[in-house]
Write an enzyme that holds these catalytic residues in place. Sequence first.
Site, PDB file in Angstrom:
ATOM      1  CG  ASP A   1      39.178  44.787  40.158  1.00  0.00           C
ATOM      2  OD1 ASP A   1      38.836  43.770  39.519  1.00  0.00           O
ATOM      3  OD2 ASP A   1      38.374  45.511  40.789  1.00  0.00           O
ATOM      4  CB  CYS A   2      40.069  44.949  34.194  1.00  0.00           C
ATOM      5  SG  CYS A   2      39.188  45.542  32.738  1.00  0.00           S
ATOM      6  N   GLY A   3      37.080  45.881  35.888  1.00  0.00           N
ATOM      7  CA  GLY A   3      35.662  45.576  35.953  1.00  0.00           C
ATOM      8  C   GLY A   3      34.950  46.044  34.699  1.00  0.00           C
ATOM      9  CG  ASN A   4      31.391  44.198  33.506  1.00  0.00           C
ATOM     10  OD1 ASN A   4      31.689  43.623  32.476  1.00  0.00           O
ATOM     11  ND2 ASN A   4      31.023  43.551  34.598  1.00  0.00           N
ATOM     12  CB  THR A   5      31.851  50.489  35.329  1.00  0.00           C
ATOM     13  OG1 THR A   5      30.588  49.843  35.149  1.00  0.00           O
ATOM     14  CG2 THR A   5      31.671  51.996  35.190  1.00  0.00           C
TER      15      THR A   5
ATOM     16  CB  THR B   1      40.568  49.379  34.647  1.00  0.00           C
ATOM     17  OG1 THR B   1      39.746  48.736  33.659  1.00  0.00           O
ATOM     18  CG2 THR B   1      41.816  48.539  34.885  1.00  0.00           C
TER      19      THR B   1
ATOM     20  CG  ASP C   1      34.076  39.688  39.563  1.00  0.00           C
ATOM     21  OD1 ASP C   1      34.090  38.576  38.991  1.00  0.00           O
ATOM     22  OD2 ASP C   1      33.059  40.386  39.656  1.00  0.00           O
ATOM     23  NE  ARG C   2      30.011  35.957  42.009  1.00  0.00           N
ATOM     24  CZ  ARG C   2      28.781  35.492  41.861  1.00  0.00           C
ATOM     25  NH1 ARG C   2      28.391  34.999  40.703  1.00  0.00           N
ATOM     26  NH2 ARG C   2      27.943  35.502  42.877  1.00  0.00           N
TER      27      ARG C   2
ATOM     28  CB  THR D   1       9.637  62.593  39.620  1.00  0.00           C
ATOM     29  OG1 THR D   1       8.335  63.039  39.244  1.00  0.00           O
ATOM     30  CG2 THR D   1      10.035  61.419  38.741  1.00  0.00           C
TER      31      THR D   1
END
Length: 258
Positions: free
Chosen positions: A6-10, A12, A109-110, A184
């Site tokens: 599964d290779c995602g944007n951030t 794998t 991915d969906r 903060t």
Amino acid sequence: MLLAIDCGNTNTVFSIWDGEKFLCTLRTSTHHARTADAYFTWFSTLIKHYEIDLDITDVIISSTVPRVVFNLRVFSDRFFNCRPIVVGKPECLLPAESRVDEGTIVGPDRLVNTAGAFDRHGGDLIVVDFGTATTFDVVAKDGAYIGGVIAPGVNLSLEALHNAAAALPHVDIAKPQKVIGTNTVACIQSGVFWGYVGMVREVCDRIKAERDRPMKIIATGGLAPLFQQSVDLFDNFEEDLTMHGLTVIHNYNKEHGN
């Protein structure tokens, strides 16, 4: 033995499935320039730690980053002598159709999350995936993907806030002790945490109202446990939903001729 990628944007993720269970899961950062040889060097080095008698016969890939697919194909062919199934490609069969606007390309991915969630929970679902983007996938009673919602991911929002406002520090997401922050960091954490709780609840309520039927809400993704443990938002949490979805799609293709 199946290697699910599964290779995602951030990140794998590589998981090895023996037909009954996942033997191990390895994670690396996603980089489009990483070669097939570099993947194998990293993969084979880490796999020694698990002392697995490796005999990969099949590979399935889901990637939201198209540029990495070529090297993952070469990795599969060169080192495991098999042609991978790539979710989203015409030759990859899906257990259920996607009922969206004509010409719309649904992210792999969906599609994978939809297959995995339907297999475990049946239909009438909202799958909330806390990834680089926070996505809401709507699964019909028959398992079809019928659309959804895309919002900026939690960490992406934090990064954008830090980059756009020089005086604001980068903070880690956490549930604050109080809604009203007295420093903060606490103010930012409260805004992001409770802001996303409100967004998820409102979006899911509106989806349910639009569908006009009871729906289960399933959470997955890296930050899902934080929200699952802190507030009553979801009916179920699935840590390995994407990987399970890949095994479902792989089995479906094997049964139907691919």
